[in-house]
Design a protein around this motif. Structure first.
Motif, PDB file in Angstrom:
ATOM      1  N   ARG A  62      -9.236   0.586 -13.263  1.00 47.98           N
ATOM      2  CA  ARG A  62     -10.002   0.537 -14.515  1.00 47.98           C
ATOM      3  C   ARG A  62     -10.244   1.923 -15.103  1.00 47.98           C
ATOM      4  N   LEU A  63     -10.205   2.947 -14.285  1.00 40.52           N
ATOM      5  CA  LEU A  63     -10.328   4.316 -14.799  1.00 40.52           C
ATOM      6  C   LEU A  63      -9.004   4.864 -15.328  1.00 40.52           C
ATOM      7  N   GLY A  64      -7.931   4.092 -15.178  1.00 46.06           N
ATOM      8  CA  GLY A  64      -6.645   4.504 -15.731  1.00 46.06           C
ATOM      9  C   GLY A  64      -5.884   5.505 -14.890  1.00 46.06           C
ATOM     10  N   ILE A  65      -6.142   5.539 -13.576  1.00 48.40           N
ATOM     11  CA  ILE A  65      -5.429   6.492 -12.713  1.00 48.40           C
ATOM     12  C   ILE A  65      -4.658   5.777 -11.609  1.00 48.40           C
ATOM     13  N   GLU A  66      -4.404   4.501 -11.790  1.00 47.88           N
ATOM     14  CA  GLU A  66      -3.668   3.747 -10.776  1.00 47.88           C
ATOM     15  C   GLU A  66      -2.267   4.313 -10.571  1.00 47.88           C
ATOM     16  N   HIS A  67      -1.665   4.850 -11.652  1.00 48.33           N
ATOM     17  CA  HIS A  67      -0.302   5.383 -11.533  1.00 48.33           C
ATOM     18  C   HIS A  67      -0.220   6.550 -10.562  1.00 48.33           C
ATOM     19  N   LEU A  68      -1.351   7.187 -10.271  1.00 52.77           N
ATOM     20  CA  LEU A  68      -1.355   8.296  -9.319  1.00 52.77           C
ATOM     21  C   LEU A  68      -1.364   7.806  -7.876  1.00 52.77           C
ATOM     22  N   PHE A  69      -1.667   6.529  -7.680  1.00 58.25           N
ATOM     23  CA  PHE A  69      -1.832   5.993  -6.327  1.00 58.25           C
ATOM     24  C   PHE A  69      -1.128   4.644  -6.170  1.00 58.25           C
ATOM     25  N   GLU A  70       0.071   4.528  -6.728  1.00 57.15           N
ATOM     26  CA  GLU A  70       0.778   3.250  -6.699  1.00 57.15           C
ATOM     27  C   GLU A  70       1.066   2.790  -5.273  1.00 57.15           C
ATOM     28  N   GLU A  71       1.556   3.688  -4.444  1.00 57.69           N
ATOM     29  CA  GLU A  71       1.906   3.321  -3.067  1.00 57.69           C
ATOM     30  C   GLU A  71       0.665   2.913  -2.280  1.00 57.69           C
ATOM     31  N   GLN A  72      -0.415   3.670  -2.438  1.00 61.44           N
ATOM     32  CA  GLN A  72      -1.653   3.379  -1.715  1.00 61.44           C
ATOM     33  C   GLN A  72      -2.264   2.051  -2.184  1.00 61.44           C
ATOM     34  N   THR A  73      -2.194   1.813  -3.486  1.00 59.48           N
ATOM     35  CA  THR A  73      -2.716   0.559  -4.030  1.00 59.48           C
ATOM     36  C   THR A  73      -1.922  -0.631  -3.495  1.00 59.48           C
ATOM     37  N   ALA A  74      -0.592  -0.504  -3.516  1.00 55.06           N
ATOM     38  CA  ALA A  74       0.256  -1.600  -3.032  1.00 55.06           C
ATOM     39  C   ALA A  74      -0.004  -1.898  -1.560  1.00 55.06           C
ATOM     40  N   THR A  75      -0.132  -0.847  -0.765  1.00 50.79           N
ATOM     41  CA  THR A  75      -0.393  -1.033   0.667  1.00 50.79           C
ATOM     42  C   THR A  75      -1.737  -1.703   0.903  1.00 50.79           C
ATOM     43  N   ALA A  76      -2.760  -1.230   0.202  1.00 50.18           N
ATOM     44  CA  ALA A  76      -4.104  -1.791   0.367  1.00 50.18           C
ATOM     45  C   ALA A  76      -4.131  -3.269   0.000  1.00 50.18           C
ATOM     46  N   LEU A  77      -3.521  -3.625  -1.127  1.00 47.39           N
ATOM     47  CA  LEU A  77      -3.566  -5.015  -1.574  1.00 47.39           C
ATOM     48  C   LEU A  77      -2.720  -5.933  -0.689  1.00 47.39           C
ATOM     49  N   THR A  78      -1.609  -5.425  -0.185  1.00 45.93           N
ATOM     50  CA  THR A  78      -0.802  -6.221   0.745  1.00 45.93           C
ATOM     51  C   THR A  78      -1.594  -6.524   2.010  1.00 45.93           C
ATOM     52  N   ASP A  79      -2.305  -5.509   2.511  1.00 48.70           N
ATOM     53  CA  ASP A  79      -3.151  -5.720   3.702  1.00 48.70           C
ATOM     54  C   ASP A  79      -4.274  -6.718   3.412  1.00 48.70           C
ATOM     55  N   ILE A  80      -4.903  -6.583   2.245  1.00 54.03           N
ATOM     56  CA  ILE A  80      -5.990  -7.481   1.868  1.00 54.03           C
ATOM     57  C   ILE A  80      -5.478  -8.916   1.735  1.00 54.03           C
ATOM     58  N   HIS A  81      -4.292  -9.050   1.171  1.00 50.31           N
ATOM     59  CA  HIS A  81      -3.694 -10.376   0.986  1.00 50.31           C
ATOM     60  C   HIS A  81      -3.425 -11.058   2.329  1.00 50.31           C
ATOM     61  N   ARG A  82      -3.036 -10.266   3.313  1.00 53.63           N
ATOM     62  CA  ARG A  82      -2.701 -10.820   4.629  1.00 53.63           C
ATOM     63  C   ARG A  82      -3.936 -11.058   5.490  1.00 53.63           C
ATOM     64  N   SER A  83      -5.025 -10.429   5.131  1.00 52.08           N
ATOM     65  CA  SER A  83      -6.229 -10.518   5.963  1.00 52.08           C
ATOM     66  C   SER A  83      -7.032 -11.766   5.635  1.00 52.08           C
ATOM     67  N   GLU A  84      -7.714 -12.287   6.630  1.00 50.57           N
ATOM     68  CA  GLU A  84      -8.608 -13.413   6.410  1.00 50.57           C
ATOM     69  C   GLU A  84      -9.798 -12.946   5.584  1.00 50.57           C
ATOM     70  N   PHE A  85     -10.216 -13.796   4.649  1.00 46.52           N
ATOM     71  CA  PHE A  85     -11.307 -13.404   3.758  1.00 46.52           C
ATOM     72  C   PHE A  85     -12.251 -14.579   3.576  1.00 46.52           C
ATOM     73  N   ASN A  86     -13.464 -14.417   3.998  1.00 46.74           N
ATOM     74  CA  ASN A  86     -14.483 -15.445   3.834  1.00 46.74           C
ATOM     75  C   ASN A  86     -15.715 -14.818   3.193  1.00 46.74           C
ATOM     76  N   SER A  87     -16.050 -15.287   2.009  1.00 47.67           N
ATOM     77  CA  SER A  87     -17.214 -14.749   1.314  1.00 47.67           C
ATOM     78  C   SER A  87     -17.790 -15.818   0.408  1.00 47.67           C
ATOM     79  N   SER A  88     -19.091 -15.823   0.281  1.00 43.99           N
ATOM     80  CA  SER A  88     -19.768 -16.727  -0.642  1.00 43.99           C
ATOM     81  C   SER A  88     -20.291 -15.978  -1.856  1.00 43.99           C
ATOM     82  N   ASN A  89     -19.829 -14.728  -2.002  1.00 47.87           N
ATOM     83  CA  ASN A  89     -20.250 -13.884  -3.112  1.00 47.87           C
ATOM     84  C   ASN A  89     -19.261 -14.033  -4.261  1.00 47.87           C
TER      85      ASN A  89
END
Length: 505
Positions: A62-89
């Motif tokens: 949202r700050l417009g600097i994602e292009h500086l961290f494309e690899e890190q963003t992709a890795t983080a989201l892939t890990d999050i996607h594979r991880s179990e996630f339980n939240s009521s928030n």
């Protein structure tokens, strides 16, 4: 012949504009930026909690600097996607849903069922959580076809939300626990990119000044800065200067050709011009009406210039751009033939031709050619096949444009009946009913756009996202029933904020 269009306030502005020297040097800003980038990279490495990682990715995006961290963003989201996630928030569930879907990682809308009561409606309690509700609203807009739960969510959240933030940097600074490193990096990166964009705006304004003085077609729209803004919306990063500039120049040439057909040329004259364009050589200039000879000559010169630039930068040959431009001219000619014949096409036929004549399909092909080996393997062939995501972009642009045109007609000699007119005539309904039906069609095309993130092989996602960027720019030009490209004063504030006003540091 004088122009029937309002003049652009930017026509000579960027050729002469000299921004105030910044208080700090470019060299210092670059050094500081690089240091802050290292700090943020460390944040990505040390951030192990999935909620914290999602928050980091969201803020960076949202700050417009994602292009500086494309690899890190992709890795983080892939890990999050594979991880179990339980939240009521609601906020956390919505944030995960939106981020993953935006990056081409599938999440079922069933994750929101927990926020419904036994009667099948959303719990009223979530309306007491404005931050969560806003996040839910944004998440619902990445819906695809056949997801009534998300359609319901849009209606529910829209009703309960009073306002949305449009500028994130000042908003982020007010958030509890905001990260000053991220904010400073975003400000530095914005200002450094702005200096790059200003140089390009000066260059393209000089290119336009030379072109317009040579072709002497004063009736056409002076919209080169607005064309550059469109190129910026698809490619804003520093390293995509060539792609951005050729996209903008091609958009302007399309506009000039459109105005020749729409405002000045008779059908016989445009047939002659099109015949020359299909032949594409200097000898064909004898076919062209006298007042268009300079335009035709300049057209060939422009494409030679593009070819030289692409060759110099090791990109694909220009053949596909030439062929696609020739097709574009054919689409304009077909529209002129329909007008001359007073032909009233079916809504389906009108939408198909009108979508193709927007130039979206052509510009998407140009994009892949300009990216060359920087695009994934097979990207050019993919674009040449006009996949659903490209056609959705073209249809959204055409339908939004026609809705705007039906609200405020341009003062030219008249176009062939637009999509709204064809729908009204075919279905024997009022304009109001036609507007509602076409709005619904646009929503369906947005769903197709969102779905494209999951339909293609993962390697194509970067170019799918470029097309999505193009689609996301359309409401800027044609939202709220306005044609801000033709009536360009609507864009003045956006252009000032992006290219004239630096962010105080």
């Amino acid at each position: 012949m004088a122009s029937v269009f309002e003049p652009s306030v930017w026509s000579d502005f960027f050729r002469r504009y000299k921004p105030q020297p910044p208080n700090i040097s470019q060299e210092w800003m670059k050094t500081r930026r690089d240091k802050l980038k290292k700090d943020v990279l460390l944040l990505f490495k040390t951030c192990t909690n999935n909620l914290d990682r999602m928050t980091l990715v969201d803020v960076v995006q949202r700050l417009g600097i994602e292009h500086l961290f494309e690899e890190q963003t992709a890795t983080a989201l892939t890990d999050i996607h594979r991880s179990e996630f339980n939240s009521s928030n609601l906020h956390d569930v919505s944030l995960r849903f939106r981020l993953l879907r935006e990056h081409g990682l599938w999440v079922s809308p069933d994750v929101f069922k927990t926020f419904k009561g036994e009667d099948g409606t959303f719990n009223h309690d979530i309306t007491k959580d404005p931050k969560g509700l806003l996040c839910f609203y944004n998440a619902a807009y990445v819906l695809t076809h056949g997801e009534p739960l998300l359609e319901e969510a849009i209606s529910f959240t829209k009703y309960h939300l009073e306002s949305l933030a449009l500028q994130y940097m000042p908003e982020y600074e007010k958030e509890v626990g905001y990260n000053p490193t991220l904010l400073e990096l975003a400000k530095l990166e914005f200002n450094l990119l702005q200096s790059v964009h200003l140089k390009e705006l000066k260059a393209i304004s000089e290119w336009y000044n030379d072109l317009s003085a040579y072709v002497e077609l004063s009736f056409a729209r002076d919209r080169v800065v607005e064309c550059y803004l469109w190129g910026y919306s698809v490619f804003y990063e520093e390293e995509y200067s060539l792609e951005r500039m050729i996209f903008a120049k091609c958009t302007f040439v399309h506009t000039l050709l459109d105005d020749i057909n729409d405002v000045r040329a008779t059908l016989v004259e445009y047939r002659k011009l099109d015949t020359a364009i299909q032949r594409w050589n200097e000898s064909a200039i004898s076919l062209v009406p006298d007042y268009l000879k300079k335009f035709y000559n300049k057209l060939l010169m422009c494409f030679r210039e593009f070819e030289d630039e692409l060759t110099l930068n090791g990109r694909y040959p220009i053949d596909h751009i030439k062929k696609t431009f020739q097709q574009q001219s054919k689409f304009y000619l077909q529209e002129a033939e329909w007008l001359h014949q007073n032909h009233k096409p079916s809504f389906k036929d009108k939408l198909h031709l009108a979508a193709m004549s927007t130039g979206v399909t052509a510009l998407c092909v140009y994009t892949m050619v300009c990216m060359g080996d920087g695009a994934p393997k097979g990207a050019l062939e993919w674009a040449l096949g006009y996949p659903d995501v490209i056609m959705a972009c073209a249809k959204i642009g055409r339908l939004m444009n026609d809705l705007a045109g039906s609200s405020k007609h341009r003062n030219n000699r008249g176009d062939v009946a637009n999509c709204v007119d064809c729908y009204v005539s075919e279905h024997k309904v009022t304009d109001k009913v036609a507007f509602a039906a076409i709005d619904s069609m646009i929503e369906d095309e947005w769903k197709t756009t969102n779905q494209a993130r999951f339909e293609h092989r993962r390697e194509l996602f970067p170019v799918v996202q470029r097309v999505v960027n193009f689609t996301l720019s359309l409401p800027v030009y044609y939202g709220d029933r306005k044609d801000a490209f033709t009536f360009s004063t609507h864009l003045n504030g956006i252009i000032k904020n992006l290219f004239v006003k630096p962010i105080p540091i």
